[in-house]
Design a protein around this motif. Structure first.
Motif, PDB file in Angstrom:
ATOM      1  N   UNK A 170     121.165  89.506  72.976  1.00 10.08           N
ATOM      2  CA  UNK A 170     120.157  90.119  72.111  1.00 10.08           C
ATOM      3  C   UNK A 170     119.662  91.465  72.649  1.00 10.08           C
ATOM      4  N   UNK A 171     119.300  91.597  73.949  1.00  7.60           N
ATOM      5  CA  UNK A 171     118.821  92.894  74.433  1.00  7.60           C
ATOM      6  C   UNK A 171     119.839  94.031  74.351  1.00  7.60           C
ATOM      7  N   UNK A 172     121.100  93.706  74.038  1.00  7.41           N
ATOM      8  CA  UNK A 172     122.066  94.794  73.877  1.00  7.41           C
ATOM      9  C   UNK A 172     121.713  95.735  72.737  1.00  7.41           C
ATOM     10  N   UNK A 173     120.768  95.344  71.870  1.00  8.00           N
ATOM     11  CA  UNK A 173     120.371  96.262  70.795  1.00  8.00           C
ATOM     12  C   UNK A 173     119.804  97.568  71.348  1.00  8.00           C
ATOM     13  N   UNK A 174     119.160  97.518  72.523  1.00  6.63           N
ATOM     14  CA  UNK A 174     118.575  98.744  73.081  1.00  6.63           C
ATOM     15  C   UNK A 174     119.424  99.349  74.191  1.00  6.63           C
ATOM     16  N   UNK A 175     120.525  98.712  74.554  1.00  7.25           N
ATOM     17  CA  UNK A 175     121.345  99.232  75.666  1.00  7.25           C
ATOM     18  C   UNK A 175     121.905 100.627  75.408  1.00  7.25           C
ATOM     19  N   UNK A 176     122.456 100.927  74.226  1.00  5.44           N
ATOM     20  CA  UNK A 176     122.954 102.286  74.013  1.00  5.44           C
ATOM     21  C   UNK A 176     121.866 103.337  74.194  1.00  5.44           C
ATOM     22  N   UNK A 177     120.666 103.051  73.684  1.00  8.87           N
ATOM     23  CA  UNK A 177     119.555 103.983  73.858  1.00  8.87           C
ATOM     24  C   UNK A 177     119.219 104.163  75.332  1.00  8.87           C
ATOM     25  N   UNK A 178     119.055 103.063  76.057  1.00 13.39           N
ATOM     26  CA  UNK A 178     118.703 103.149  77.473  1.00 13.39           C
ATOM     27  C   UNK A 178     119.798 103.844  78.273  1.00 13.39           C
ATOM     28  N   UNK A 179     121.052 103.626  77.882  1.00 14.73           N
ATOM     29  CA  UNK A 179     122.166 104.285  78.566  1.00 14.73           C
ATOM     30  C   UNK A 179     122.128 105.792  78.338  1.00 14.73           C
ATOM     31  N   UNK A 180     121.787 106.195  77.117  1.00 15.38           N
ATOM     32  CA  UNK A 180     121.672 107.638  76.841  1.00 15.38           C
ATOM     33  C   UNK A 180     120.546 108.264  77.640  1.00 15.38           C
ATOM     34  N   UNK A 181     119.519 107.477  77.945  1.00 13.53           N
ATOM     35  CA  UNK A 181     118.404 107.990  78.755  1.00 13.53           C
ATOM     36  C   UNK A 181     118.684 107.884  80.250  1.00 13.53           C
ATOM     37  N   UNK A 182     119.861 107.395  80.608  1.00 13.88           N
ATOM     38  CA  UNK A 182     120.370 107.312  81.985  1.00 13.88           C
ATOM     39  C   UNK A 182     119.603 106.295  82.844  1.00 13.88           C
ATOM     40  N   UNK A 183     119.063 105.267  82.208  1.00 17.33           N
ATOM     41  CA  UNK A 183     118.427 104.186  82.962  1.00 17.33           C
ATOM     42  C   UNK A 183     119.475 103.155  83.370  1.00 17.33           C
ATOM     43  N   UNK A 184     119.497 102.731  84.628  1.00 17.62           N
ATOM     44  CA  UNK A 184     120.242 101.508  84.954  1.00 17.62           C
ATOM     45  C   UNK A 184     119.591 100.326  84.235  1.00 17.62           C
ATOM     46  N   UNK A 185     120.409  99.421  83.718  1.00 18.25           N
ATOM     47  CA  UNK A 185     119.887  98.273  82.970  1.00 18.25           C
ATOM     48  C   UNK A 185     120.426  96.990  83.586  1.00 18.25           C
ATOM     49  N   UNK A 186     119.517  96.066  83.862  1.00 24.12           N
ATOM     50  CA  UNK A 186     119.881  94.739  84.331  1.00 24.12           C
ATOM     51  C   UNK A 186     119.454  93.747  83.250  1.00 24.12           C
ATOM     52  N   UNK A 187     120.433  93.131  82.602  1.00 21.32           N
ATOM     53  CA  UNK A 187     120.178  92.216  81.486  1.00 21.32           C
ATOM     54  C   UNK A 187     120.391  90.789  81.979  1.00 21.32           C
ATOM     55  N   UNK A 188     119.303  90.022  82.021  1.00 21.24           N
ATOM     56  CA  UNK A 188     119.262  88.760  82.758  1.00 21.24           C
ATOM     57  C   UNK A 188     119.438  87.538  81.862  1.00 21.24           C
ATOM     58  N   UNK A 189     120.219  86.570  82.337  1.00 18.55           N
ATOM     59  CA  UNK A 189     120.187  85.203  81.812  1.00 18.55           C
ATOM     60  C   UNK A 189     119.343  84.370  82.778  1.00 18.55           C
ATOM     61  N   UNK A 190     118.525  83.489  82.234  1.00 18.53           N
ATOM     62  CA  UNK A 190     117.635  82.713  83.095  1.00 18.53           C
ATOM     63  C   UNK A 190     117.802  81.221  82.830  1.00 18.53           C
ATOM     64  N   UNK A 191     117.035  80.424  83.543  1.00 18.89           N
ATOM     65  CA  UNK A 191     117.191  78.957  83.534  1.00 18.89           C
ATOM     66  C   UNK A 191     117.342  78.403  82.109  1.00 18.89           C
TER      67      UNK A 191
END
Length: 375
Positions: A170-191
């Protein structure tokens, strides 16, 4: 009937009723808190696919199918992405035509039963978005937590964490935007996510215990070069972010929070989840009691993490009046009490955790303005 016999019969009856009530409460609690990605949180009724054509799909007409924006269509062995309603397309009075962006999995056939979902991407950042990424394991208190890391040039990392009924897709919806802003992104799966450790009781705790997995992700980010982190959470992921900002030993590294549809009243959300999964109304109070006994949730826990005095960093909230799973009154109150740090971006016509879906461009512009000072 002798008094002793009558008393014994009454006690037996009461014990039987109590046993049934406990069992019913546990059932209702399980239905609400054992949400599965295969059974995502509904954004409305089940819809029928009436027809498909080049770039178009005809669906049952309802308030859900008429919502503006971009959504996933989830059904048995099928996933597709639909865009805006095509007002000029010919259709029957009981149907609506939306733009069909793509079919990402399976085949979208007339007669298929589907539901709208905020999750529009299937796969991983490389297969879904063409973004290079690394599959990493974040050491958590229950075991290794799988995560995707998309590299970027900045020292500020964005840690994304999904919410109810979705996955780290689901958070991949904002990944292209964050990538264009040059932020490293850590997208987590949890318990309790696929591939992640199970909690001891197998239940979700609406962020109350899951936040410790997010805390582990913060430690991982700092260990591998993050000077600062911004936490971006949806739904219970937003609640996890609030807990981490209040309780993490590394909270001084957290420079901003982005909260999409935050769960700030766990009892209301629990009731709404159970009701959405067709738990009878008389069982809803029993579900709340069962959740308190089984998970340790209490009325003063989640609100404490969102206490206005506990907010210490700039916070952007995306929320709106159409969210029935996590009503936005708490978000409005938090923004009213802390105008110095909290900005509420109101999104109309958007169901739970679908604020981006309703207006992607507006969402990303608000996000850009918020993140620019934090870069």
């Amino acid at each position: 009937m002798r008094p002793a016999t009558a008393t014994a019969a009454a006690v037996t009856t009461l014990l039987g009723v109590a046993t049934v009530a406990v069992a019913a409460g546990r059932y209702a609690c399980d239905v609400a808190l054992k949400a599965s990605p295969e059974r995502p949180v509904s954004l409305g009724p089940r819809l029928s696919v009436h027809a498909t054509a080049a770039g178009q799909v005809t669906l049952t007409r309802s308030l859900a199918s008429l919502r503006p924006g971009t959504y996933g269509l989830h059904g048995l062995r099928v996933h597709a992405v639909v865009g805006p309603v095509l007002q000029d397309a010919r259709h029957a009075a009981d149907t609506v035509v939306r733009r069909l962006e793509r079919v990402t999995h399976g085949t979208l056939e007339p007669g298929a039963k589907v539901r709208l979902t905020p999750q529009i991407h299937i796969g991983n950042p490389r297969t879904a978005l063409g973004l290079d990424h690394a599959d990493v394991d974040v050491p958590g208190e229950l075991g290794a937590l799988p995560a995707w890391f998309v590299p970027g040039a900045r020292d500020t990392w964005v840690i994304t964490v999904h919410g109810l009924g979705t996955t780290r897709e689901h958070p991949m919806v904002v990944m292209p935007f964050l990538h264009r802003q040059r932020f490293p992104v850590l997208d987590l799966a949890y318990r309790n996510d696929l591939g992640a450790p199970r909690s001891p009781d197998g239940l979700g705790h609406l962020g109350d215990s899951e936040w410790r997995d997010l805390d582990a992700a913060i430690r991982y980010a700092v260990r591998y070069g993050a000077e600062r982190v911004v936490l971006h959470g949806w739904s219970t992921g937003a609640s996890m972010a609030l807990h981490a900002a209040a309780n993490s030993a590394l909270r001084d590294r957290i420079t901003g929070l982005v909260l999409d549809s935050p769960v700030l009243d766990w009892q209301t959300t629990l009731r709404a989840l159970a009701s959405a999964r067709r738990v009878p109304a008389p069982l809803l109070p029993l579900a709340v009691r069962a959740a308190q006994g089984r998970t340790g949730l209490h009325s003063d826990r989640l609100p404490a993490s969102a206490d206005s005095d506990a907010v210490r960093v700039p916070t952007l909230i995306f929320h709106g009046p159409d969210d029935v799973l996590a009503p936005w009154q708490r978000s409005r109150e938090l923004a009213r009490r802390r105008p110095d740090l909290v900005t509420l971006h109101t999104v109309p016509n958007a169901p739970h955790a679908a604020m981006w879906n309703a207006t992607p461009e507006t969402y990303e512009e608000a996000l850009r303005r918020f993140l620019t000072p934090l870069m």
